[in-house]
Design a protein around this motif. Sequence first.
Motif, PDB file in Angstrom:
ATOM      1  N   TYR A 168       0.854  -1.186   0.000  1.00  0.00           N
ATOM      2  CA  TYR A 168       0.000   0.000   0.000  1.00  0.00           C
ATOM      3  C   TYR A 168       0.888   1.233   0.000  1.00  0.00           C
ATOM      4  O   TYR A 168       2.123   1.122  -0.011  1.00  0.00           O
ATOM      5  CB  TYR A 168      -0.987  -0.031   1.174  1.00  0.00           C
ATOM      6  CG  TYR A 168      -0.387   0.138   2.549  1.00  0.00           C
ATOM      7  CD1 TYR A 168      -0.444   1.366   3.200  1.00  0.00           C
ATOM      8  CD2 TYR A 168       0.214  -0.921   3.216  1.00  0.00           C
ATOM      9  CE1 TYR A 168       0.097   1.531   4.474  1.00  0.00           C
ATOM     10  CE2 TYR A 168       0.741  -0.767   4.476  1.00  0.00           C
ATOM     11  CZ  TYR A 168       0.686   0.461   5.106  1.00  0.00           C
ATOM     12  OH  TYR A 168       1.219   0.617   6.357  1.00  0.00           O
TER      13      TYR A 168
ATOM     14  N   LEU B 202      -3.029   2.258  -2.796  1.00  0.00           N
ATOM     15  CA  LEU B 202      -4.070   2.063  -1.796  1.00  0.00           C
ATOM     16  C   LEU B 202      -3.643   2.630  -0.446  1.00  0.00           C
ATOM     17  O   LEU B 202      -2.463   2.644  -0.104  1.00  0.00           O
ATOM     18  CB  LEU B 202      -4.370   0.572  -1.624  1.00  0.00           C
ATOM     19  CG  LEU B 202      -4.924  -0.196  -2.826  1.00  0.00           C
ATOM     20  CD1 LEU B 202      -4.996  -1.683  -2.485  1.00  0.00           C
ATOM     21  CD2 LEU B 202      -6.294   0.324  -3.213  1.00  0.00           C
TER      22      LEU B 202
ATOM     23  N   GLU C 293      -7.821   0.724   2.900  1.00  0.00           N
ATOM     24  CA  GLU C 293      -8.298   0.123   1.645  1.00  0.00           C
ATOM     25  C   GLU C 293      -7.617  -1.214   1.391  1.00  0.00           C
ATOM     26  O   GLU C 293      -8.264  -2.181   0.967  1.00  0.00           O
ATOM     27  CB  GLU C 293      -8.037   1.080   0.489  1.00  0.00           C
ATOM     28  CG  GLU C 293      -8.912   2.326   0.501  1.00  0.00           C
ATOM     29  CD  GLU C 293      -8.482   3.351  -0.528  1.00  0.00           C
ATOM     30  OE1 GLU C 293      -9.287   4.248  -0.842  1.00  0.00           O
ATOM     31  OE2 GLU C 293      -7.319   3.261  -1.016  1.00  0.00           O
TER      32      GLU C 293
ATOM     33  N   ARG D  68      -9.176  -3.841   3.789  1.00  0.00           N
ATOM     34  CA  ARG D  68     -10.487  -4.329   3.351  1.00  0.00           C
ATOM     35  C   ARG D  68     -10.353  -5.280   2.164  1.00  0.00           C
ATOM     36  O   ARG D  68     -11.046  -6.295   2.080  1.00  0.00           O
ATOM     37  CB  ARG D  68     -11.372  -3.142   2.979  1.00  0.00           C
ATOM     38  CG  ARG D  68     -11.735  -2.226   4.147  1.00  0.00           C
ATOM     39  CD  ARG D  68     -12.766  -1.193   3.735  1.00  0.00           C
ATOM     40  NE  ARG D  68     -12.958  -0.192   4.766  1.00  0.00           N
ATOM     41  CZ  ARG D  68     -12.447   1.033   4.733  1.00  0.00           C
ATOM     42  NH1 ARG D  68     -11.725   1.419   3.699  1.00  0.00           N
ATOM     43  NH2 ARG D  68     -12.659   1.882   5.723  1.00  0.00           N
TER      44      ARG D  68
END
Length: 269
Positions: free
Chosen positions: A35, A174, A178, A181
């Motif tokens: 991320y 991300l 995010e 999830r």
Amino acid sequence: MSMPFYVSPEQLMKDRADFARKGIARGRSVAVVRYADGLLFASENPSAALHKVSEIYDRIAFAAVGRYNEFENLRIAGVRLADMRGYSYDRRDVTGRGLANAYAQTLGTIFSSGGEKPYEIEIFVAEVGDRPEDDQVFRLTFDGQVVEEHDYAVMGGAAESVTTFLKERYAGGLTRDEALRLVVAALGHNDSGDRTVSPEDLEVAVLDRTRTQERKFRRLLPAVLRDVLGDVLGAGETPAGAATGADDAAPPTRTDPSVSPGEEPPVAP
């Protein structure tokens, strides 16, 4: 005179590989996702005592699937190697690539030896850099092969279906929430349908480059997971195994001011 029992080297290696793969497939998947601010690890692991994801050194994390006693022995050996190298030379000399190479030699030697069974494990060794392009994730298989992964990777359990889910939905940049999830939805995906994974059954950790401390590893506690995954679980839905009561919403007690809410205080490896 009876003929001696003979197995060709090719057949012997095939049998050892099949044995290791079957042991690894019996476990639950571990996924790692890049991320914007680092690397996120997640696995379905209801045990509070046996961790699949752990810290090795300042910027390096270790994740594994398979037989716990086997990968725990390797994790401890990696911590000792990293500490010795950092103490003898410099902390910057401890790298994820160096540890991955050391693990590969060990796993390769065990797999090719006829005196003991192969390890039924697969390993991630990950290092977070100062920039996203400097992040590194190495995947090591039971026979000592090393593969550098990009963006996301999954091992153990239903790895194929989880990888397919991530391939269809992953996008760069991300946020941490995010990515969390996405990976939790992927862990709950299988060929027979999707299911919701309770935060209490998850083990989640990150290598966060934005932390001011030298040590970038931290775990996300169930209270944080419930906050992030609340809209995924659905309004009013109580995760399986979660406690109900006023204390459930109370933040954890903290005595270390350097630790943010929802983090575990750093513990020396």
